[in-house]
Enzyme design. Structure first.
Site, PDB file in Angstrom:
ATOM      1  N   HIS A 480      39.920 -24.198   0.245  1.00  0.00           N
ATOM      2  CA  HIS A 480      39.919 -25.588  -0.209  1.00  0.00           C
ATOM      3  C   HIS A 480      41.296 -26.167   0.074  1.00  0.00           C
ATOM      4  CE1 HIS A 480      41.744 -23.799  -3.873  1.00  0.00           C
ATOM      5  NE2 HIS A 480      40.720 -22.967  -3.853  1.00  0.00           N
ATOM      6  N   HIS A 487      45.847 -23.161  -9.513  1.00  0.00           N
ATOM      7  CA  HIS A 487      46.649 -22.376 -10.449  1.00  0.00           C
ATOM      8  C   HIS A 487      47.589 -23.268 -11.250  1.00  0.00           C
ATOM      9  CE1 HIS A 487      45.226 -18.741  -8.465  1.00  0.00           C
ATOM     10  NE2 HIS A 487      45.890 -18.022  -9.344  1.00  0.00           N
TER      11      HIS A 487
END
Length: 598
Positions: A480, A487
């Protein structure tokens, strides 16, 4: 004796009104428009036969690429954009994914002998329609925004990619040894290279975009090299206490904790965290030192064409507390979404770190006759710190796929490598990175030496020059786009919850670091003061920057995504506050250094 029907109806009406009030609160926040940086349109070239590559700074991983790493057919990318904006499963399934297939075996035809010998299959785009999903609490995924990403030709982007190359070249450096004589040559080289770049040696100017000003970093030193800039991140040891220490265990009041501490440990519970009546360790698997990936052009191109190399990394026996840059990159490769923040929460609870004094029922039980659990207690914060994670991910998925579609650092390294090799022949394939190639010359020479060594070890006795960005993961980046970071957005959301619940000003009395030689904690020589808020902020930066250290994100991805996650968590706290009968507020120190009350 039952509850009268009238009371039940009154309760139902109050419940409905509360839900409506939360919806009205969410609506009243308004919508912040999301704006891309314009490069997708700038580099759109519908006729590749004229020699100009298309969409070179867009995320095209998975589509067929030419030998220079540019997509072969711009229409493939346009179809990709249409499909992810519609979210239609059939449209996505009909997209071109990967290279041509062998008519006999049905397998993809890869460029590299490695991918063909492993008979690799393709991997698909990850949750490309998640940003179209609605949610029932917090800001809508499409109502909050990130600023435009740095453009390819900007001083900021050159600084970001320089930092990533330097991190990659230093993956075996121990965090506690940045100032050690044995690492002096590398550390000084990294500092000098970064300080030689405009982004680091020139102050922000009046009229610069506010987002650029807040991301601006000044002179690089041993003390702030590769660190984040959230409040507390530059204070004390590099690693947050909450990613290395353990916690008190059950039975600790009678000495039960001692059985879990290694005889040679300085203590703080030896990196073992109480998870109910079991323990979980802060130790991480040891990725093979010196083993990097995607340093060969053919393998790099196969990965851009969707070759699925996941699982082909290698490890040393055993596990250890995070010691090196590579260890942190390994930690963030396989962590379970909110793992770092759930661990931090468990440590804070087990070690009896006090809640924010403004939260109800903080007096001794003999005074207020109540203890906390479901509301304002362990169960509440343990649930909420995890609950915000997927809400934050939906918001950042919308930014990734539907707005910015920024190319990953590995692809920027591809542009630089191809252009560097062409420049040595007096040519320029991607003139947009000519300046980057020039300014990163010394870094790229070291990268070529490292890549050559890796490619020889991989079985090529006479490898071609390669200036690619070495990756810590065999598969390179996730499937992606780069901006923002999953994160980091989860870090921002989860840490915001922890700072709202716990006393952010609480001081940590003993500071630990990981020993440079043995797998144990040692007391740090740091003599300053660390606080809960500062170490939680540092934890967010550690996890987010760990992805940069792996080579899969830029600094701006990490920084702006943390702020996005904070917005999600604040919205959820605001809406949930409508459900409580108690009159109180959360006192929240934000990532920009200000404090708000919720």
């Amino acid at each position: 004796m039952g509850i009268p029907a009238d009371n039940l109806q009154s309760r139902a009406k109050a419940s409905f009104d509360t839900r409506v009030s939360a919806a009205e609160l969410a609506l009243a926040r308004g919508v912040v428009p999301s704006l891309a940086n314009g490069e997708e349109l700038l580099y759109r070239n519908p006729d590749p036969e004229n020699g100009d590559p298309s969409f070179i700074v867009s995320f095209t991983k998975g589509l067929p690429h030419d030998d220079n790493g540019a997509i072969i057919d711009p229409d493939d990318f346009l179809a990709f954009v249409r499909a992810i904006n519609s979210g239609d499963e059939k449209e996505i399934a009909d997209l071109t994914l990967g290279p041509a297939r062998d008519p006999d075996t049905g397998l993809p035809i890869w460029r590299s002998d490695l991918a063909n010998s492993l008979e690799l299959e393709v991997r698909g785009w990850e949750n490309s329609s998640a940003g179209l999903t609605f949610d029932l609490e917090g800001p809508d995924a499409q109502s909050i925004a990130m600023p435009p990403a740095p453009v390819l030709t900007s001083p900021e982007l050159i600084a970001e990619i320089a930092e990533l190359y330097l991190m990659a070249l230093g993956r075996e450096i121990e965090f506690s040894e940045f100032d050690s004589p044995k690492n002096a040559e590398y550390i000084q080289f990294a500092i000098d290279q970064l300080n030689g770049l405009e982004w680091f040696n020139t102050p922000a100017m009046l009229g610069d975009p506010p987002a650029e000003i807040r991301r601006r970093r000044g002179e690089v030193t041993v003390g702030n090299l590769f660190r984040g800039i959230l409040p507390g991140s530059e204070v004390g040891p590099y690693l947050s206490q909450y990613i290395i220490v353990g916690s008190k265990q059950i039975g600790s009041a009678t000495g039960g904790n001692k059985t879990l501490v290694s005889p040679n440990a300085a203590d703080e519970f030896d990196g073992e965290i109480a998870y109910g009546s079991i323990t979980i360790s802060q130790r991480v698997r040891i990725a093979t030192p010196g083993r990097d990936f995607m340093t060969d052009l053919k393998v790099f191109l196969d990965v851009q064409d969707a070759a699925d190399f996941r699982g082909f990394e290698s490890y040393e026996p055993g596990a250890r507390l995070i010691r090196t840059i590579r260890d942190l990159a390994t930690w963030v490769h396989f962590d379970a979404l909110y793992e770092a923040y759930l661990n931090a929460c468990l440590i804070l609870l087990a070690n009896r770190v006090p809640f924010d004094p403004n939260i109800p029922f903080q007096q001794e039980d003999k005074l207020d006759n109540q203890d906390v659990f479901v509301n304002f207690g362990d169960a509440h914060v343990l649930s909420l710190v995890t609950e915000v994670a997927t809400r934050a991910l939906k918001a950042v998925r919308y930014q990734k796929f539907n707005i910015h579609r920024r190319l990953r650092p590995e692809a920027t390294g591809g542009l630089i490598s191809v252009n560097k090799i062409a420049a040595e022949k007096g040519e320029s394939v991607f003139p947009e990175v000519d300046l980057a190639v020039e300014e990163l010359e010394d870094i790229l020479e070291k990268a070529e030496i490292s890549n050559r060594k890796q490619n020889i070890a991989d079985g090529d006795p006479d490898p071609d020059p390669s200036f690619l960005l070495p990756q810590a993961f065999a598969e390179g980046s996730p499937f992606h786009p780069s901006y923002g970071s999953g994160h980091a957005v989860v870090a921002g959301a989860c840490v915001t919850i922890l700072k709202a619940f716990f006393d952010s000003n609480f001081q940590i009395d003993q500071v630990f670091e990981v020993d440079k030689d043995e797998d144990k904690l040692v007391k740090s020589s740091f003599k300053g003061t660390l606080t809960v808020a500062g170490e939680l902020n540092k934890l967010a930066d550690n996890i987010a920057i760990g992805r940069n250290m792996a080579g899969v994100h830029y600094f701006s991805d990490q920084f702006e995504s943390i702020l996005l996650g904070e917005q999600v968590a604040i919205g959820i706290l605001e809406e949930q506050s409508l459900t409580y009968g108690e009159n109180f507020f959360f006192n929240l120190p934000k990532f920009d250094g200000t404090t708000i009350q919720i």
